[in-house]
Design a protein around this motif. Structure first.
Motif, PDB file in Angstrom:
ATOM      1  N   MET A 132      59.098   5.465  31.356  1.00 46.54           N
ATOM      2  CA  MET A 132      57.880   7.229  31.207  1.00 46.54           C
ATOM      3  C   MET A 132      58.529   8.096  32.592  1.00 46.54           C
ATOM      4  O   MET A 132      58.120   8.562  33.449  1.00 46.54           O
ATOM      5  N   ALA A 133      59.360   9.272  31.747  1.00 46.10           N
ATOM      6  CA  ALA A 133      59.900  10.190  32.342  1.00 46.10           C
ATOM      7  C   ALA A 133      59.136  11.549  33.058  1.00 46.10           C
ATOM      8  O   ALA A 133      59.371  11.952  34.061  1.00 46.10           O
ATOM      9  N   THR A 134      58.170  11.487  32.685  1.00 39.81           N
ATOM     10  CA  THR A 134      57.186  12.277  32.281  1.00 39.81           C
ATOM     11  C   THR A 134      55.719  12.085  32.334  1.00 39.81           C
ATOM     12  O   THR A 134      54.467  12.302  31.126  1.00 39.81           O
ATOM     13  N   PRO A 135      55.104  11.158  33.391  1.00 42.69           N
ATOM     14  CA  PRO A 135      53.839  10.647  33.800  1.00 42.69           C
ATOM     15  C   PRO A 135      52.813  11.670  33.640  1.00 42.69           C
ATOM     16  O   PRO A 135      52.786  13.151  34.328  1.00 42.69           O
ATOM     17  N   ALA A 136      51.430  11.372  33.455  1.00 47.61           N
ATOM     18  CA  ALA A 136      50.496  12.934  33.603  1.00 47.61           C
ATOM     19  C   ALA A 136      50.350  12.996  35.370  1.00 47.61           C
ATOM     20  O   ALA A 136      50.400  11.908  36.858  1.00 47.61           O
ATOM     21  N   PHE A 137      50.175  14.240  35.482  1.00 45.38           N
ATOM     22  CA  PHE A 137      49.998  14.887  36.816  1.00 45.38           C
ATOM     23  C   PHE A 137      48.876  13.822  37.607  1.00 45.38           C
ATOM     24  O   PHE A 137      48.586  13.735  39.060  1.00 45.38           O
ATOM     25  N   THR A 138      47.736  13.460  36.929  1.00 40.89           N
ATOM     26  CA  THR A 138      46.638  13.195  37.411  1.00 40.89           C
ATOM     27  C   THR A 138      47.390  11.087  37.747  1.00 40.89           C
ATOM     28  O   THR A 138      47.106  10.967  39.668  1.00 40.89           O
ATOM     29  N   ALA A 159      50.859   9.083  44.308  1.00 38.22           N
ATOM     30  CA  ALA A 159      51.177   9.883  45.940  1.00 38.22           C
ATOM     31  C   ALA A 159      49.955   9.531  47.123  1.00 38.22           C
ATOM     32  O   ALA A 159      50.474   9.607  47.979  1.00 38.22           O
ATOM     33  N   ARG A 160      48.898   9.539  46.777  1.00 37.62           N
ATOM     34  CA  ARG A 160      47.659   9.212  47.448  1.00 37.62           C
ATOM     35  C   ARG A 160      47.496   7.651  48.268  1.00 37.62           C
ATOM     36  O   ARG A 160      47.533   7.587  49.618  1.00 37.62           O
ATOM     37  N   VAL A 161      48.379   6.829  47.204  1.00 33.55           N
ATOM     38  CA  VAL A 161      47.641   5.511  47.703  1.00 33.55           C
ATOM     39  C   VAL A 161      49.428   4.702  48.537  1.00 33.55           C
ATOM     40  O   VAL A 161      49.105   4.048  48.941  1.00 33.55           O
ATOM     41  N   LEU A 162      50.213   5.850  48.497  1.00 31.82           N
ATOM     42  CA  LEU A 162      51.887   5.491  49.198  1.00 31.82           C
ATOM     43  C   LEU A 162      51.917   6.607  49.400  1.00 31.82           C
ATOM     44  O   LEU A 162      50.953   8.123  49.649  1.00 31.82           O
ATOM     45  N   PRO A 163      52.779   6.304  51.297  1.00 34.76           N
ATOM     46  CA  PRO A 163      53.360   7.480  51.987  1.00 34.76           C
ATOM     47  C   PRO A 163      53.913   8.505  51.269  1.00 34.76           C
ATOM     48  O   PRO A 163      55.098   8.601  51.834  1.00 34.76           O
ATOM     49  N   LEU A 164      53.233   9.091  50.285  1.00 30.61           N
ATOM     50  CA  LEU A 164      54.242  10.257  49.871  1.00 30.61           C
ATOM     51  C   LEU A 164      53.230  12.131  49.712  1.00 30.61           C
ATOM     52  O   LEU A 164      51.913  11.669  49.182  1.00 30.61           O
ATOM     53  N   SER A 165      53.800  12.950  50.039  1.00 35.58           N
ATOM     54  CA  SER A 165      52.953  14.106  49.702  1.00 35.58           C
ATOM     55  C   SER A 165      52.810  14.818  48.078  1.00 35.58           C
ATOM     56  O   SER A 165      54.761  14.087  47.573  1.00 35.58           O
ATOM     57  N   ASP A 206      54.069  17.200  47.303  1.00 38.70           N
ATOM     58  CA  ASP A 206      54.950  18.509  47.938  1.00 38.70           C
ATOM     59  C   ASP A 206      57.138  17.799  47.676  1.00 38.70           C
ATOM     60  O   ASP A 206      57.404  18.144  47.123  1.00 38.70           O
ATOM     61  N   GLU A 207      56.424  16.714  48.882  1.00 39.56           N
ATOM     62  CA  GLU A 207      57.606  15.273  48.177  1.00 39.56           C
ATOM     63  C   GLU A 207      58.116  15.278  47.357  1.00 39.56           C
ATOM     64  O   GLU A 207      59.181  15.660  46.501  1.00 39.56           O
ATOM     65  N   LEU A 208      56.778  14.546  45.921  1.00 45.26           N
ATOM     66  CA  LEU A 208      57.531  14.181  45.239  1.00 45.26           C
ATOM     67  C   LEU A 208      58.069  15.237  43.586  1.00 45.26           C
ATOM     68  O   LEU A 208      58.686  16.075  42.860  1.00 45.26           O
ATOM     69  N   ALA A 209      56.905  16.981  43.999  1.00 42.91           N
ATOM     70  CA  ALA A 209      58.096  17.575  43.344  1.00 42.91           C
ATOM     71  C   ALA A 209      59.078  18.528  43.748  1.00 42.91           C
ATOM     72  O   ALA A 209      60.654  18.444  42.347  1.00 42.91           O
ATOM     73  N   ASP A 210      59.393  18.421  45.294  1.00 46.19           N
ATOM     74  CA  ASP A 210      60.997  18.411  45.272  1.00 46.19           C
ATOM     75  C   ASP A 210      62.111  17.440  44.723  1.00 46.19           C
ATOM     76  O   ASP A 210      63.301  18.325  44.253  1.00 46.19           O
ATOM     77  N   ILE A 211      61.653  15.793  44.624  1.00 46.59           N
ATOM     78  CA  ILE A 211      62.313  15.083  43.810  1.00 46.59           C
ATOM     79  C   ILE A 211      62.305  16.065  42.943  1.00 46.59           C
ATOM     80  O   ILE A 211      63.609  15.421  42.219  1.00 46.59           O
ATOM     81  N   CYS A 212      61.102  15.951  42.086  1.00 41.62           N
ATOM     82  CA  CYS A 212      61.619  16.042  40.466  1.00 41.62           C
ATOM     83  C   CYS A 212      62.180  17.402  40.094  1.00 41.62           C
ATOM     84  O   CYS A 212      62.837  17.332  39.040  1.00 41.62           O
ATOM     85  N   LEU A 213      62.602  18.164  40.787  1.00 40.97           N
ATOM     86  CA  LEU A 213      62.581  19.408  40.547  1.00 40.97           C
ATOM     87  C   LEU A 213      64.288  19.740  41.061  1.00 40.97           C
ATOM     88  O   LEU A 213      64.774  21.097  41.373  1.00 40.97           O
TER      89      LEU A 213
END
Length: 88
Positions: A52-58, A64-70, A72-79
């Motif tokens: 599922m390469a493009t999961p919904a933003f929500t 991100a809320r339940v894992l130690p990630l922000s 911003d970090e996830l956006a950097d990884i995806c981009l």
């Protein structure tokens, strides 16, 4: 509406996202994290494996809320590798 096939870049971004989420999950079970995020374990499994390469933003925000990630970090990884990544 017909959905266009994902590009190789989108598929690669999905794999990077999934890998990062799996790393952040650590020793916690897939079912535990999925329940805390309010998604099904199968959805989390698909995201982590890149199926599922493009999961919904929500969905990403909930993870991100339940894992130690922000987000911003996830956006950097995806981009990464797209030229669209924000620099500090």
């Amino acid at each position: 509406m017909v959905r266009l096939p994902l590009t190789p870049e989108q598929l690669a971004a999905g794999k990077r996202l999934g890998h990062q989420l799996r790393q952040a999950r650590g020793d916690r079970t897939l079912a535990e994290v999925a329940q805390e995020a309010g998604i099904s374990p199968e959805t989390l499994r698909k995201i982590e494996t890149g199926r599922m390469a493009t999961p919904a933003f929500t969905t990403v925000a909930a993870l991100a809320r339940v894992l130690p990630l922000s987000l911003d970090e996830l956006a950097d990884i995806c981009l990464a590798h797209t030229g669209l990544r924000q620099t500090g």
